[in-house]
Design an enzyme around this catalytic site. Structure first.
Site, PDB file in Angstrom:
ATOM      1  N   LYS A 185       0.848  -1.209   0.000  1.00 46.84           N
ATOM      2  CA  LYS A 185       0.000   0.000   0.000  1.00 46.84           C
ATOM      3  C   LYS A 185       0.880   1.254   0.000  1.00 46.84           C
ATOM      4  O   LYS A 185       2.081   1.177   0.245  1.00 46.84           O
ATOM      5  CB  LYS A 185      -0.913   0.018   1.234  1.00 46.84           C
ATOM      6  CG  LYS A 185      -1.670  -1.269   1.477  1.00 46.84           C
ATOM      7  CD  LYS A 185      -2.753  -1.554   0.450  1.00 46.84           C
ATOM      8  CE  LYS A 185      -3.567  -2.765   0.914  1.00 46.84           C
ATOM      9  NZ  LYS A 185      -4.525  -3.259  -0.044  1.00 46.84           N
TER      10      LYS A 185
HETATM   11  C1  LIG Z   1      -5.553  -4.276   0.869  1.00 46.87           C
HETATM   12  C2  LIG Z   1      -7.000  -4.008   0.961  1.00 46.87           C
HETATM   13  C3  LIG Z   1      -7.772  -4.427   2.060  1.00 46.87           C
HETATM   14  C4  LIG Z   1      -7.288  -5.392   3.098  1.00 46.87           C
HETATM   15  O1  LIG Z   1      -6.134  -5.069   3.732  1.00 46.87           O
HETATM   16  P1  LIG Z   1      -5.220  -6.204   4.414  1.00 46.87           P
HETATM   17  O2  LIG Z   1      -4.301  -5.429   5.269  1.00 46.87           O
HETATM   18  O3  LIG Z   1      -4.557  -6.957   3.320  1.00 46.87           O
HETATM   19  O4  LIG Z   1      -6.126  -7.094   5.218  1.00 46.87           O
HETATM   20  C5  LIG Z   1      -9.092  -4.013   2.133  1.00 46.87           C
HETATM   21  N1  LIG Z   1      -9.645  -3.265   1.158  1.00 46.87           N
HETATM   22  C6  LIG Z   1      -8.950  -2.865   0.083  1.00 46.87           C
HETATM   23  C7  LIG Z   1      -9.625  -2.007  -0.941  1.00 46.87           C
HETATM   24  C8  LIG Z   1      -7.612  -3.237  -0.067  1.00 46.87           C
HETATM   25  O5  LIG Z   1      -6.943  -2.849  -1.149  1.00 46.87           O
END
Ligand SMILES: *Cc1c(COP(=O)(O)O)cnc(C)c1O
Length: 370
Positions: A185
């Site tokens: 991210k």
């Molecule tokens: C990455 C993501 C999540 C989940 O995050 P994690 O930390 O992998 O559990 C939820 N929603 C969106 C839109 C994402 O891109």
């Protein structure tokens, strides 16, 4: 080969600072909770213009705990985008509630506020807009329809650290904002991490308890909570990376602007940016009916691409109960068939961006733009 995303390059750029932060935690003797977590929570809340931040173990748990804190459970309905990453839907399903999909706004990837009202029933409790690809959803009309019907708003901001809606940082437009700090991210840890921001003290407290065995003080358990906390090691890493988030988002923007300038004459859709949005370009997503052929052409030219996401949530085996409903969400199905993400990251060189542009243009039989 130009990788789609080189997470390691970001870690190496900050190697000295990250090592110092990790050594600090190593020497602290405190490996759950404590000052490193509080420090990051305070800094992140301030960064997002929110009153409170609470760290949890990952983004999915941030979403799920927020729903539980809003008393969502079996028999309830939660409005979700028909086009999103599956975590948004799974968080709803795991509470026992039912996800109710709403299609994206015309020409955009995020939920269409104008189509939300038709999906509201007397079982609806929450609306979850997702700021997909780092592009803010249209929060004004979404919070307005929520207020009109007495619903709560939970934002899925997993892909949008630093994005702004009408000049204000994503962080507290809705009742709770859920974040993921997954390594890929825009603000990523060195492992799993997540959190929420909110201006609601009660919801913040409840979410904190849900991640810590339903407990505020040791051995007093007020809720049947779970165990999902942000590690001090990850909090220390995130504090370092929060310091470069704006600069790294700027680097992403430079690449996005370069793509949009250099590819605007080609016969496919570039990502549109509405007036209300200041996106952070988690992904740069184009739409073309020739998706596979373009991806193959780029791979042959040494450019890795990814599809986010190749199948709509309601087309996944995990959501068989939706298998006969695909025709109700044609836009999400079409998006899943057409999207392709070009490489974009703070550590992509100008040469790489130029090569990607050239390679996309050559697929359409075009030289550089005059
Ligand atoms: C990455 C993501 C999540 C989940 O995050 P994690 O930390 O992998 O559990 C939820 N929603 C969106 C839109 C994402 O891109």
């Amino acid at each position: 080969m130009i990788p789609f995303l080189n997470v390691g390059a970001g870690t190496l750029e900050l190697e000295a600072e990250l090592q110092a932060a990790m050594t600090r935690v190593l020497h602290s003797g405190q490996y759950i909770g404590g000052p490193e977590v509080t420090e990051f929570e305070n800094r992140f809340a301030e960064y997002c213009d929110a009153k409170f931040a609470v760290g949890v173990g990952n983004g999915l748990e941030a979403l799920r705990f927020a729903l539980l804190a809003m008393d969502v459970g079996p028999g309830d309905e939660v409005i979700v985008p028909s086009h999103t990453y599956i975590a948004t839907w799974l968080a709803v399903s795991q509470t026992g509630a039912t996800p109710v999909p709403v299609e994206p706004a015309p020409g955009l990837f995020n939920i269409d506020p104008a189509q939300i009202e038709a999906a509201i029933t007397d079982k609806t409790k929450v609306i979850i807009p997702v700021h997909l690809y780092g592009q803010p959803a249209d929060m004004g009309p979404i919070t307005e329809v929520a207020r009109k019907h007495g619903l709560k708003v939970l934002e899925d901001a997993a892909q949008a650290q630093g994005a702004r809606y009408k000049g204000q940082r994503i962080g507290a437009h809705g009742d709770v904002v859920a974040w993921s700090f997954y390594p890929g991210k825009n603000l990523g840890a060195l492992g799993d991490g997540g959190g929420i921001t909110t201006n609601d003290a009660k919801l913040a407290e409840k979410i904190r308890m849900l991640g810590n065995y339903g407990s505020r003080e040791k051995y007093n358990h007020e809720l049947p909570g779970g165990n999902s906390r942000l590690d001090p090691l990850q909090a220390a890493v995130l504090s370092v990376k929060l310091g470069v988030l704006d600069e790294w988002n700027e680097r992403r923007k430079t690449i996005a602007v370069a793509y949009s300038d250099a590819l605007s004459d080609l016969p496919f859709s570039l990502p549109a940016v509405p007036n209300f949005a200041d996106p952070v370009w988690h992904l740069y997503v184009i739409r073309t009916e020739q998706r596979q052929a373009l991806a193959d052409h780029l791979l042959a030219a040494g450019v890795q691409t990814v599809t986010h996401y190749p199948r709509a949530c309601f087309e996944q085996p995990a959501y068989q109960e939706f298998s006969d409903q695909a025709s109700r969400f044609p836009e999400a199905s079409k998006i899943a068939a057409e999207v392709l993400s070009l490489p974009i990251s703070p550590h992509q060189s100008e040469e790489a961006t130029d090569h990607i542009v050239k390679s996309v243009r050559s697929f359409f039989g075009k030289g550089s733009k005059s």
